[in-house]
Write a protein that holds these residues in place. Structure first.
Motif, PDB file in Angstrom:
ATOM      1  N   ILE A 120     -23.724 -39.829  41.654  1.00 41.24           N
ATOM      2  CA  ILE A 120     -22.684 -40.399  40.805  1.00 41.24           C
ATOM      3  C   ILE A 120     -21.474 -39.481  40.707  1.00 41.24           C
ATOM      4  N   LEU A 121     -20.365 -40.067  40.318  1.00 38.88           N
ATOM      5  CA  LEU A 121     -19.149 -39.333  40.014  1.00 38.88           C
ATOM      6  C   LEU A 121     -18.980 -39.373  38.497  1.00 38.88           C
ATOM      7  N   MET A 122     -18.530 -38.274  37.910  1.00 38.62           N
ATOM      8  CA  MET A 122     -18.330 -38.200  36.471  1.00 38.62           C
ATOM      9  C   MET A 122     -16.847 -37.973  36.197  1.00 38.62           C
ATOM     10  N   LEU A 123     -16.281 -38.808  35.339  1.00 40.13           N
ATOM     11  CA  LEU A 123     -14.864 -38.733  35.000  1.00 40.13           C
ATOM     12  C   LEU A 123     -14.719 -38.243  33.562  1.00 40.13           C
ATOM     13  N   HIS A 124     -14.027 -37.109  33.404  1.00 39.52           N
ATOM     14  CA  HIS A 124     -13.856 -36.503  32.081  1.00 39.52           C
ATOM     15  C   HIS A 124     -12.386 -36.490  31.676  1.00 39.52           C
ATOM     16  N   ASN A 125     -12.142 -36.826  30.415  1.00 39.11           N
ATOM     17  CA  ASN A 125     -10.820 -36.736  29.805  1.00 39.11           C
ATOM     18  C   ASN A 125     -11.070 -36.410  28.340  1.00 39.11           C
ATOM     19  N   ALA A 126     -10.523 -35.288  27.860  1.00 39.51           N
ATOM     20  CA  ALA A 126     -10.792 -34.818  26.497  1.00 39.51           C
ATOM     21  C   ALA A 126     -10.371 -35.836  25.439  1.00 39.51           C
ATOM     22  N   GLY A 127      -9.420 -36.703  25.738  1.00 40.46           N
ATOM     23  CA  GLY A 127      -8.945 -37.685  24.771  1.00 40.46           C
ATOM     24  C   GLY A 127      -9.762 -38.964  24.711  1.00 40.46           C
ATOM     25  N   LEU A 128     -10.766 -39.066  25.563  1.00 41.80           N
ATOM     26  CA  LEU A 128     -11.588 -40.271  25.621  1.00 41.80           C
ATOM     27  C   LEU A 128     -12.427 -40.408  24.348  1.00 41.80           C
ATOM     28  N   GLY A 169     -13.443 -45.336  26.189  1.00 42.41           N
ATOM     29  CA  GLY A 169     -14.318 -45.163  27.351  1.00 42.41           C
ATOM     30  C   GLY A 169     -14.901 -46.481  27.820  1.00 42.41           C
ATOM     31  N   LEU A 170     -15.299 -47.329  26.881  1.00 37.38           N
ATOM     32  CA  LEU A 170     -15.802 -48.660  27.237  1.00 37.38           C
ATOM     33  C   LEU A 170     -14.703 -49.504  27.880  1.00 37.38           C
ATOM     34  N   PHE A 171     -13.503 -49.420  27.333  1.00 39.91           N
ATOM     35  CA  PHE A 171     -12.362 -50.165  27.855  1.00 39.91           C
ATOM     36  C   PHE A 171     -12.052 -49.725  29.288  1.00 39.91           C
ATOM     37  N   VAL A 172     -11.884 -48.418  29.487  1.00 41.78           N
ATOM     38  CA  VAL A 172     -11.487 -47.899  30.799  1.00 41.78           C
ATOM     39  C   VAL A 172     -12.597 -48.103  31.833  1.00 41.78           C
ATOM     40  N   SER A 173     -13.844 -47.969  31.427  1.00 40.61           N
ATOM     41  CA  SER A 173     -14.923 -48.192  32.399  1.00 40.61           C
ATOM     42  C   SER A 173     -14.910 -49.630  32.897  1.00 40.61           C
ATOM     43  N   ASN A 233     -19.636 -38.247  26.725  1.00 38.77           N
ATOM     44  CA  ASN A 233     -18.233 -38.609  26.533  1.00 38.77           C
ATOM     45  C   ASN A 233     -17.493 -38.590  27.870  1.00 38.77           C
ATOM     46  N   CYS A 234     -18.097 -39.269  28.836  1.00 37.66           N
ATOM     47  CA  CYS A 234     -17.476 -39.392  30.151  1.00 37.66           C
ATOM     48  C   CYS A 234     -17.798 -40.764  30.734  1.00 37.66           C
ATOM     49  N   ILE A 235     -17.158 -41.073  31.818  1.00 36.34           N
ATOM     50  CA  ILE A 235     -17.419 -42.310  32.544  1.00 36.34           C
ATOM     51  C   ILE A 235     -18.120 -41.928  33.840  1.00 36.34           C
ATOM     52  N   THR A 236     -19.236 -42.597  34.106  1.00 43.10           N
ATOM     53  CA  THR A 236     -19.937 -42.369  35.371  1.00 43.10           C
ATOM     54  C   THR A 236     -19.622 -43.528  36.310  1.00 43.10           C
ATOM     55  N   VAL A 237     -19.466 -43.202  37.582  1.00 45.41           N
ATOM     56  CA  VAL A 237     -19.114 -44.203  38.588  1.00 45.41           C
ATOM     57  C   VAL A 237     -20.095 -44.103  39.751  1.00 45.41           C
ATOM     58  N   SER A 238     -20.601 -45.249  40.170  1.00 47.36           N
ATOM     59  CA  SER A 238     -21.460 -45.306  41.348  1.00 47.36           C
ATOM     60  C   SER A 238     -20.586 -45.344  42.592  1.00 47.36           C
ATOM     61  N   PRO A 239     -20.776 -44.411  43.529  1.00 47.79           N
ATOM     62  CA  PRO A 239     -19.980 -44.441  44.753  1.00 47.79           C
ATOM     63  C   PRO A 239     -20.349 -45.617  45.653  1.00 47.79           C
ATOM     64  N   TRP A 291      -4.169 -45.047  24.366  1.00 48.91           N
ATOM     65  CA  TRP A 291      -5.568 -44.881  23.980  1.00 48.91           C
ATOM     66  C   TRP A 291      -5.857 -45.575  22.650  1.00 48.91           C
ATOM     67  N   ALA A 292      -4.893 -45.550  21.728  1.00 50.56           N
ATOM     68  CA  ALA A 292      -5.089 -46.189  20.418  1.00 50.56           C
ATOM     69  C   ALA A 292      -5.245 -47.704  20.579  1.00 50.56           C
ATOM     70  N   TYR A 293      -4.437 -48.312  21.438  1.00 52.16           N
ATOM     71  CA  TYR A 293      -4.558 -49.747  21.682  1.00 52.16           C
ATOM     72  C   TYR A 293      -5.934 -50.075  22.260  1.00 52.16           C
ATOM     73  N   MET A 294      -6.395 -49.249  23.214  1.00 55.72           N
ATOM     74  CA  MET A 294      -7.700 -49.484  23.829  1.00 55.72           C
ATOM     75  C   MET A 294      -8.805 -49.422  22.774  1.00 55.72           C
ATOM     76  N   ASP A 295      -8.703 -48.435  21.865  1.00 56.06           N
ATOM     77  CA  ASP A 295      -9.679 -48.316  20.777  1.00 56.06           C
ATOM     78  C   ASP A 295      -9.648 -49.560  19.881  1.00 56.06           C
ATOM     79  N   GLU A 296      -8.452 -49.980  19.498  1.00 55.98           N
ATOM     80  CA  GLU A 296      -8.314 -51.147  18.620  1.00 55.98           C
ATOM     81  C   GLU A 296      -8.837 -52.413  19.293  1.00 55.98           C
ATOM     82  N   TYR A 297      -8.520 -52.590  20.554  1.00 56.93           N
ATOM     83  CA  TYR A 297      -8.953 -53.778  21.275  1.00 56.93           C
ATOM     84  C   TYR A 297     -10.478 -53.827  21.361  1.00 56.93           C
ATOM     85  N   MET A 298     -11.090 -52.711  21.746  1.00 51.80           N
ATOM     86  CA  MET A 298     -12.545 -52.692  21.879  1.00 51.80           C
ATOM     87  C   MET A 298     -13.233 -52.812  20.517  1.00 51.80           C
TER      88      MET A 298
END
Length: 174
Positions: free
Chosen positions: A92-100, A105-109, A64-70, A147-154
């Motif tokens: 890698i960098l790991m991005l955590h947000n409890a509300g994700l 997560g797919l939207f924000v990544s 439940n996080c986003i990984t980013v390649s530096p 976050w709700a809009y992102m969920d609905e859109y995805m």
């Protein structure tokens, strides 16, 4: 799917939205084949370079996080626990947000990946530079990420993709 309207979106610092971590030092070469994804600085296959057997008593990196390649800013949502490549500068960098959620997560990544295309091997991201990077996201009435809009859109994107795949399957059978 219709083009998304970003006019009402707002910029946010990645470091304000996410806790940024790095995995412990690991090399995929030191693992036997198994069923846990090893996530490294790749830009395809969700960053998974190998499926590994964790070491005895090894703590996996939380899902439940986003990984980013530096190296190139590739970003992927990781739903389940994994082994992240840590150690050297290309860890890698790991991005955590409890509300994700998986959908947000797919939207924000996708947004992060698009925003960080300026990074290359000779000008890599690190924990500090990613903290200050800005991303544009939809906002709710209080000006916070919607976050709700992102969920609905995805969810709509996924349904459209499923329908397209089903049409393709039927055409191939046909």
């Amino acid at each position: 799917m219709a083009k998304i309207d970003t006019n009402g979106w707002k910029e946010f610092k990645i470091g304000k939205l996410f806790e940024i971590k790095r995995p412990v030092a690991r090399s995929q070469a030191k693992y036997e084949d198994g069923n846990i994804p090893f996530v490294a600085s790749g830009n395809f296959n969700n960053g998974v370079t190998k499926w590994c057997k964790p070491k005895d008593d090894e703590v996996l990196d939380a899902g439940n996080c986003i990984t980013v390649s530096p190296i190139d800013g590739s970003a992927f949502y990781q739903a389940k626990p994994f082994l992240g490549r840590g150690g050297a500068g290309s860890a890698i960098l790991m991005l955590h947000n409890a509300g994700l959620t998986e959908l947000s997560g797919l939207f924000v990544s996708s947004v992060i990946r698009q925003s960080l295309t300026k990074y290359t091997y000779s000008d890599q991201l690190n924990s500090k530079t990613i903290e200050d990077e800005m991303i544009r996201l939809p906002v709710d009435t209080s000006g916070e990420p919607d976050w709700a809009y992102m969920d609905e859109y995805m969810s709509a994107v996924m349904k459209e993709s499923e329908a397209s795949l089903e049409s393709l399957k039927q055409a191939l059978r046909g």
